[in-house]
Design an enzyme around this catalytic site. Structure first.
Site, PDB file in Angstrom:
ATOM      1  N   THR A  57       3.140  -3.451   0.679  1.00 40.17           N
ATOM      2  CA  THR A  57       2.608  -2.202   1.254  1.00 40.17           C
ATOM      3  C   THR A  57       3.376  -1.054   0.610  1.00 40.17           C
ATOM      4  O   THR A  57       4.271  -1.273  -0.201  1.00 40.17           O
ATOM      5  CB  THR A  57       2.824  -2.162   2.784  1.00 40.17           C
ATOM      6  OG1 THR A  57       4.220  -1.953   3.038  1.00 40.17           O
ATOM      7  CG2 THR A  57       2.378  -3.448   3.458  1.00 40.17           C
ATOM      8  N   CYS A  58       3.057   0.193   1.009  1.00 44.24           N
ATOM      9  CA  CYS A  58       3.780   1.327   0.405  1.00 44.24           C
ATOM     10  C   CYS A  58       5.245   1.338   0.851  1.00 44.24           C
ATOM     11  O   CYS A  58       6.086   1.940   0.195  1.00 44.24           O
ATOM     12  CB  CYS A  58       3.092   2.641   0.755  1.00 44.24           C
ATOM     13  SG  CYS A  58       2.874   2.900   2.514  1.00 44.24           S
ATOM     14  N   ARG A  60       7.097  -1.655   1.714  1.00 42.81           N
ATOM     15  CA  ARG A  60       7.856  -2.889   1.447  1.00 42.81           C
ATOM     16  C   ARG A  60       7.071  -3.832   0.542  1.00 42.81           C
ATOM     17  O   ARG A  60       5.839  -3.819   0.518  1.00 42.81           O
ATOM     18  CB  ARG A  60       8.211  -3.600   2.759  1.00 42.81           C
ATOM     19  CG  ARG A  60       7.030  -4.232   3.479  1.00 42.81           C
ATOM     20  CD  ARG A  60       7.465  -4.947   4.759  1.00 42.81           C
ATOM     21  NE  ARG A  60       7.928  -4.007   5.760  1.00 42.81           N
ATOM     22  CZ  ARG A  60       9.182  -3.940   6.207  1.00 42.81           C
ATOM     23  NH1 ARG A  60      10.094  -4.790   5.772  1.00 42.81           N
ATOM     24  NH2 ARG A  60       9.529  -3.048   7.111  1.00 42.81           N
ATOM     25  N   SER A 113       9.452  -1.327  11.067  1.00 45.84           N
ATOM     26  CA  SER A 113       8.599  -0.344  10.380  1.00 45.84           C
ATOM     27  C   SER A 113       9.301   0.993  10.242  1.00 45.84           C
ATOM     28  O   SER A 113      10.203   1.317  11.016  1.00 45.84           O
ATOM     29  CB  SER A 113       7.296  -0.137  11.162  1.00 45.84           C
ATOM     30  OG  SER A 113       6.558  -1.335  11.203  1.00 45.84           O
ATOM     31  N   ASP A 118       4.809   0.764  14.630  1.00 43.78           N
ATOM     32  CA  ASP A 118       3.619   0.844  13.781  1.00 43.78           C
ATOM     33  C   ASP A 118       3.075  -0.568  13.582  1.00 43.78           C
ATOM     34  O   ASP A 118       3.712  -1.406  12.960  1.00 43.78           O
ATOM     35  CB  ASP A 118       4.009   1.462  12.433  1.00 43.78           C
ATOM     36  CG  ASP A 118       2.842   1.548  11.457  1.00 43.78           C
ATOM     37  OD1 ASP A 118       1.723   1.189  11.861  1.00 43.78           O
ATOM     38  OD2 ASP A 118       3.046   1.977  10.321  1.00 43.78           O
ATOM     39  N   GLU A 120       0.283  -1.482  11.999  1.00 48.02           N
ATOM     40  CA  GLU A 120      -0.617  -1.692  10.852  1.00 48.02           C
ATOM     41  C   GLU A 120      -0.209  -2.918  10.052  1.00 48.02           C
ATOM     42  O   GLU A 120      -1.030  -3.604   9.467  1.00 48.02           O
ATOM     43  CB  GLU A 120      -0.595  -0.458   9.935  1.00 48.02           C
ATOM     44  CG  GLU A 120      -1.551   0.628  10.391  1.00 48.02           C
ATOM     45  CD  GLU A 120      -1.565   1.806   9.426  1.00 48.02           C
ATOM     46  OE1 GLU A 120      -1.554   1.561   8.208  1.00 48.02           O
ATOM     47  OE2 GLU A 120      -1.570   2.945   9.899  1.00 48.02           O
ATOM     48  N   ILE A 197      -0.396  15.409   3.595  1.00 43.92           N
ATOM     49  CA  ILE A 197      -0.557  15.739   5.020  1.00 43.92           C
ATOM     50  C   ILE A 197      -1.985  16.206   5.292  1.00 43.92           C
ATOM     51  O   ILE A 197      -2.582  15.841   6.298  1.00 43.92           O
ATOM     52  CB  ILE A 197       0.485  16.804   5.465  1.00 43.92           C
ATOM     53  CG1 ILE A 197       1.880  16.168   5.524  1.00 43.92           C
ATOM     54  CG2 ILE A 197       0.138  17.384   6.840  1.00 43.92           C
ATOM     55  CD1 ILE A 197       2.992  17.098   5.966  1.00 43.92           C
ATOM     56  N   GLY A 198      -2.542  17.000   4.363  1.00 45.44           N
ATOM     57  CA  GLY A 198      -3.925  17.470   4.526  1.00 45.44           C
ATOM     58  C   GLY A 198      -4.905  16.310   4.592  1.00 45.44           C
ATOM     59  O   GLY A 198      -5.791  16.271   5.459  1.00 45.44           O
TER      60      GLY A 198
END
Length: 419
Positions: A57-58, A60, A113, A118, A120, A197-198
């Site tokens: 994942t981003c 790990r 996490s 989290d 997910e 963030i946007g």
């Protein structure tokens, strides 16, 4: 049936790196996309590794599997990513057997996490297990372990509030809009800035508000179109910002500018306007607060909401850990049964044979020998002996393989391969 147990020849390892010690660039070097995971699993299978799961994942990248030495897994990871063994060793962790099992429980239940609670990651664990299964790299040990982690995750979600409250600024901003703006689905929302963030705010707006009137503006129109295309939203030119602000009810500013991009002079509105400034540094001038219809909320206020939510979540950690302990103990008992059962069963059989020989011998030798009483006493002794051995084997500090080998040799046990 073949036994997948933790042995001196093949131990269960977790090797990996995470956000805790590895920065985003390093994590990127070791990240694996799905084709790379497939190639890694096939290579592992070719090397005779029995049971392996890959999570990337981003935050790990981890390999969970059986090997004679953890370097087998480290080498596989480095061969299928841009990372080097040297870079891995600087930020990595390696867990073996019990510690590896505990680590996977903590990861799968959101306790490890980046954002506490989290969940997910649990869907990613499920996906990685199915990928291993597809390549015939998921043995009964891994299947039972994953199911136990999923069970613990469900229980923590249902029995604690460790995942309650807003923990990302994007989510907190949408919650703020829902709590402070009436009839949100029918309001005009303008998102100025489509950075990380946007984009996250945009996703949360669509997911939680059911609003179909979201307009995007970005200095670079192409970036706005990329985000808009994904969600079928309207894109306007940067030059139209003032006109669009006049028409909107909620303005979300998430630009990366170093100086304010929205000031009092830009705003002409005769209806209530809520402005959320999610930028660092501030991109909305404080003077907009002087306008009668405008209310301004800055990132700091929303960050306080997320910090409070995370602090509140921490109080549920002990309860979550108690649930993990309970489910993990069940898994350990199952594992012990698979490991010890054949030996204990063979030992009991051997002791019963000894008992029968002795009873037969004494009943022939002694006229008044009470076979019934002797049977009861000897059965109780057998139960106590086998229980002592089982309890010894369950101790964490005991080298199970050596003990099992010794019992087998001392009692000259024949283990049925089908046990």
């Amino acid at each position: 049936m073949k036994h997948y147990h933790i042995s001196r020849h093949s131990s269960f390892y977790t090797i990996g790196l995470s956000y805790k010690k590895a920065d985003a660039t390093t994590r990127g070097q070791f990240s694996l996309d799905i084709p790379a995971i497939d190639r890694l699993l096939l290579a592992a299978k070719g090397e005779g590794i029995d049971g392996l799961m890959v999570i990337s994942t981003c935050n790990r990248t981890e390999l969970h599997g059986f090997a004679q030495h953890p370097f087998q897994l480290i080498k596989l990871l480095c061969e299928h990513t841009q990372g080097t063994v040297e870079a891995f060793q600087e930020v990595a962790y390696v867990y073996k057997n019990h510690e590896a099992i505990t680590h996977l429980f903590r990861v799968g239940t959101g306790l490890d996490s980046q954002i506490l609670g989290d969940f997910e990651i649990i869907s990613q664990i499920k996906q990685s297990f199915y990928r291993s299964k597809k390549h015939e790299m998921a043995n009964p040990f891994l299947e039972r372990l994953c199911n136990s982690v999923i069970q613990a995750s469900k229980r923590i979600k249902n029995e604690t509030e460790i995942s309650s409250g807003a923990t990302s600024v994007a989510f907190a901003s949408v919650q703020y809009i829902l709590n402070h703006v009436p009839d949100v689905p029918n309001k005009e929302i303008l998102l100025f800035g489509t950075g990380k963030i946007g984009r996250n705010t945009c996703e949360n707006l669509i997911k939680h508000t059911d609003n179909k009137h979201i307009t995007l503006i970005n200095r670079t129109r192409q970036k706005a179109e990329e985000v808009a295309g994904k969600f079928h939203l309207v894109v306007k030119e940067y030059g139209d910002l003032q006109t669009e602000i006049r028409k909107t009810d909620v303005l979300v500013v998430a630009t990366g500018a170093q100086l304010p991009t929205v000031s009092k002079e830009l705003i002409y509105t005769d209806r209530p306007l809520l402005i959320l400034d999610l930028s660092v540094p501030k991109n909305v001038s404080d003077d907009v607060k002087e306008l009668p219809n405008v209310s301004l909320v800055h990132l700091d206020e929303l960050s306080q909401v997320t910090t409070k939510a995370l602090e509140r979540r921490k109080q549920y950690i002990p309860k979550a850990e108690a649930i993990i302990d309970e489910v993990q103990n069940d898994f350990t008992k199952w594992l012990e049964t698979r490991k010890f059962a054949p030996i204990i069963k063979a030992l009991k059989k051997k002791l019963k044979t000894m008992k029968e020989e002795e009873l037969s011998f004494h009943s022939k030798k002694l006229e008044d020998f009470n076979t019934e009483q002797a049977e009861i006493v000897s059965e109780r002794i057998i139960q106590k002996i086998t229980k002592q051995f089982a309890n010894h084997l369950k101790k964490k500090e005991v080298d199970t393989e050596d003990s099992l080998q010794l019992i087998q040799e001392v009692f000259q046990l024949q283990i049925n391969a089908d046990e």
